[in-house]
Design a protein around this motif. Sequence first.
Motif, mmCIF file in Angstrom:
data_model
loop_
_atom_site.group_PDB
_atom_site.id
_atom_site.type_symbol
_atom_site.label_atom_id
_atom_site.label_comp_id
_atom_site.label_asym_id
_atom_site.label_seq_id
_atom_site.Cartn_x
_atom_site.Cartn_y
_atom_site.Cartn_z
ATOM 1 N N PRO A 6 0.840 -1.206 0.000
ATOM 2 C CA PRO A 6 0.000 0.000 0.000
ATOM 3 C C PRO A 6 0.873 1.254 0.000
ATOM 4 C CG PRO A 6 -0.812 -1.609 1.591
ATOM 5 C CD PRO A 6 0.494 -2.128 1.103
ATOM 6 N N HIS A 7 0.505 2.229 -0.816
ATOM 7 C CA HIS A 7 1.340 3.416 -0.953
ATOM 8 C C HIS A 7 0.471 4.658 -1.165
ATOM 9 C CE1 HIS A 7 0.706 1.670 -4.959
ATOM 10 N NE2 HIS A 7 0.612 2.934 -5.373
ATOM 11 N N TRP A 8 1.048 5.794 -0.881
ATOM 12 C CA TRP A 8 0.367 7.070 -1.071
ATOM 13 C C TRP A 8 1.426 8.155 -1.247
ATOM 14 C CZ3 TRP A 8 0.404 4.038 3.207
ATOM 15 C CH2 TRP A 8 1.143 4.497 4.307
ATOM 16 N N GLU A 13 3.339 1.463 3.378
ATOM 17 C CA GLU A 13 2.803 0.925 4.616
ATOM 18 C C GLU A 13 3.927 0.357 5.469
ATOM 19 O OE1 GLU A 13 0.485 0.525 7.384
ATOM 20 O OE2 GLU A 13 -0.757 0.698 5.583
ATOM 21 N N GLU A 14 4.080 0.885 6.674
ATOM 22 C CA GLU A 14 5.158 0.436 7.550
ATOM 23 C C GLU A 14 4.941 -0.986 8.044
ATOM 24 O OE1 GLU A 14 5.356 3.293 10.658
ATOM 25 O OE2 GLU A 14 6.434 4.788 9.457
ATOM 26 N N SER A 15 3.687 -1.396 8.107
ATOM 27 C CA SER A 15 3.382 -2.744 8.605
ATOM 28 C C SER A 15 3.541 -3.806 7.531
ATOM 29 C CB SER A 15 1.941 -2.782 9.139
ATOM 30 O OG SER A 15 1.019 -2.469 8.096
ATOM 31 N N SER A 16 3.850 -3.383 6.288
ATOM 32 C CA SER A 16 4.058 -4.355 5.219
ATOM 33 C C SER A 16 5.233 -5.259 5.590
ATOM 34 C CB SER A 16 4.363 -3.635 3.899
ATOM 35 O OG SER A 16 4.476 -4.560 2.851
ATOM 36 N N PRO A 17 5.055 -6.606 5.574
ATOM 37 C CA PRO A 17 6.061 -7.508 6.137
ATOM 38 C C PRO A 17 7.372 -7.552 5.361
ATOM 39 C CG PRO A 17 4.332 -8.746 5.026
ATOM 40 C CD PRO A 17 3.889 -7.322 5.061
ATOM 41 N N LYS A 18 7.355 -7.283 4.078
ATOM 42 C CA LYS A 18 8.572 -7.405 3.274
ATOM 43 C C LYS A 18 8.790 -6.113 2.472
ATOM 44 C CE LYS A 18 8.429 -11.989 4.024
ATOM 45 N NZ LYS A 18 9.405 -12.794 4.781
ATOM 46 N N LEU A 48 8.515 2.147 -7.801
ATOM 47 C CA LEU A 48 8.028 1.621 -9.078
ATOM 48 C C LEU A 48 6.508 1.511 -9.064
ATOM 49 C CD1 LEU A 48 10.686 -1.205 -9.665
ATOM 50 C CD2 LEU A 48 10.819 1.238 -10.210
ATOM 51 N N VAL A 49 5.846 2.607 -8.776
ATOM 52 C CA VAL A 49 4.385 2.652 -8.730
ATOM 53 C C VAL A 49 3.905 3.836 -9.564
ATOM 54 C CG1 VAL A 49 4.172 1.505 -6.495
ATOM 55 C CG2 VAL A 49 4.486 3.983 -6.580
ATOM 56 N N CYS A 50 2.599 3.813 -9.843
ATOM 57 C CA CYS A 50 1.943 4.913 -10.568
ATOM 58 C C CYS A 50 2.636 5.198 -11.905
ATOM 59 C CB CYS A 50 1.876 6.151 -9.676
ATOM 60 S SG CYS A 50 0.917 5.853 -8.153
ATOM 61 N N HIS A 51 3.194 6.385 -12.090
ATOM 62 C CA HIS A 51 3.767 6.725 -13.387
ATOM 63 C C HIS A 51 5.045 5.939 -13.680
ATOM 64 C CE1 HIS A 51 5.895 9.310 -10.498
ATOM 65 N NE2 HIS A 51 6.874 9.428 -11.396
ATOM 66 N N ARG A 52 5.586 5.232 -12.688
ATOM 67 C CA ARG A 52 6.773 4.389 -12.891
ATOM 68 C C ARG A 52 6.441 2.898 -12.806
ATOM 69 N NH1 ARG A 52 11.935 6.218 -11.931
ATOM 70 N NH2 ARG A 52 12.396 4.458 -10.548
#
Length: 565
Positions: free
Chosen positions: A56-58, A127-132, A141-145
């Motif tokens: 999850p990202h923002w 997300e800091e709670s993301s395990p990896k 490497l999200v959205c426009h990338r």
Amino acid sequence: MRLMMERETSAVEAALDRVGSHSSWWLWGVFALTTLPGAFNAMHIMSYVFLTDVPPHWCQVSQLQAANWTQEQIRNVSSPEASESNCFKYDWNYTLFASIGYNETLDYISKATHKPKLIECLAFDYEESSPKSSIVSEWDLVCHRSHLRSFSQVTIAFGKFVGGFLFGVISDKYGRKLSFAIATLLYMTAGPLAALVPSFIIFNIARFTIGIAGSGVYETSYTILTEIAVKRFRTLFGCVFNISYPVGYILLPLAAWVSTDWRQLQLYISLPLLILMMHFWLLPESPRWLLSKGRKGDAWKILEKAGGIDRDSIDRQERTAVIERVSVTDQEEPEGKSAIQRLLQSLKKVFSLYGTSEIRRRIIVCYIAWFSAAMSYYAIALNADNFTANKYIYCALNGAVEAPGYVVSFICLSSFGRKPVSSLLFLISGSSLLFILLIPQDYQMGILLMALLGRFCISAVFAVIILQTSELFPTINRNSAIGTSLTVCQLGAVAAPYVVDFMGGKEYWYLPSTLCGILSILTAILVASLPETKDKPLANTVEDIDNQSEKVSFLSFFKLICFCR
């Protein structure tokens, strides 16, 4: 000279037959050594599923971060919707918000007459709670990338494409074993390097090198095995040679589960490559290649070591038979051709694939079959996020269903023709993928079962179409047909990650499987149009193909359906 060479070749054939009869343990040992690299190839190819996990990202708002706002507070103020991931943020005065605090900011927003425009994010928080961690979170490497995420898989596919040509030349000129050694050293260097690189560009260079090395190790191993295996083992070894790939698919999620980040995972699947160093001493050189280079003594040393072969006794037995087969009027082939002449001759062989209408139709159908099989194979494997919530189990299940596929293909080929087996496998695979459209998205088990059935059939079809391709073309075109088909196969592997990432997603999660299903069914119809080749003599010339009674017929699929009924 030709008489002498054919006599030596026939003697080596007899020696290999004796090794197969009295020292089959040696052949199985060579099989184990040559198939082992496949497990590492599988882990590096499928590692894309775990290396490119999208958390999850923002949008990153540095002013609010500096003011010690929590992640949830920043998302509530900046994100246009309450979703896990966002690529845009409101163009508020965040410097003002940081100075007045969170509660005052909410009051300010509630009194605003309209919300400001949305602007595209240039940096992101995860997300800091993301395990990896993954390369996605490390290099944004999200959205426009997001297209760069798929590019990391394309680089390894292009590496395999280049490696096939590069190590093919090295293998033919300098030997199978030296080619294997060079590819292994490259593999052992590029694998760990990919875990240590500081930038995305260097990471992709390392992935490209991994593809080159993996292709070199795989193709050289397969060549050694096929040149050593005797006729009664050749079909079996050809069908189950890739049995180590499912092992790699099962081991990969275990390595991903115990790793804490993507760099550690890359090291876990790369450091075990050191085991391939034992091949430097245990893996034999191909006796056939040694003989082709005039190194008769070295070839016989390998055979004598393998099965206690007495060269003199075999030589006496074969001499008379060879002399009877070779005409004394045969002329020696010209030697000492220049590199340009050899290149022109190779190009002539490739272009001769399109010389007659019958051969053109055959090679086009083969190209479509290889492309369809490769794209479906990788698209199903890489589509874990859309088929199931647990990618660890999904990856392991892909390996578990692939292994029986190789065995089933061998059993089917022993009893039925190439055409009905390949066509039926494509048809079942395509139908199962299209059946996913009828299953509700929340019924994950049904979707998973259909996807795995498609994977099972498409894995089995690979063992069939390589044999079918080799039998459809005359001797002078056979290598070119297989080589160009494998090239088209790599194009399917390149297309797969883009199909999954850009056609899929949560809203259109069914599109990748639907596209692969339609393509597989169309391929089933085309493959059924090919002539049957089981138990038929191989053609030697283009004229032999033209003189065959059975031609490519697009009505054959419907005849096959009627026959099955």
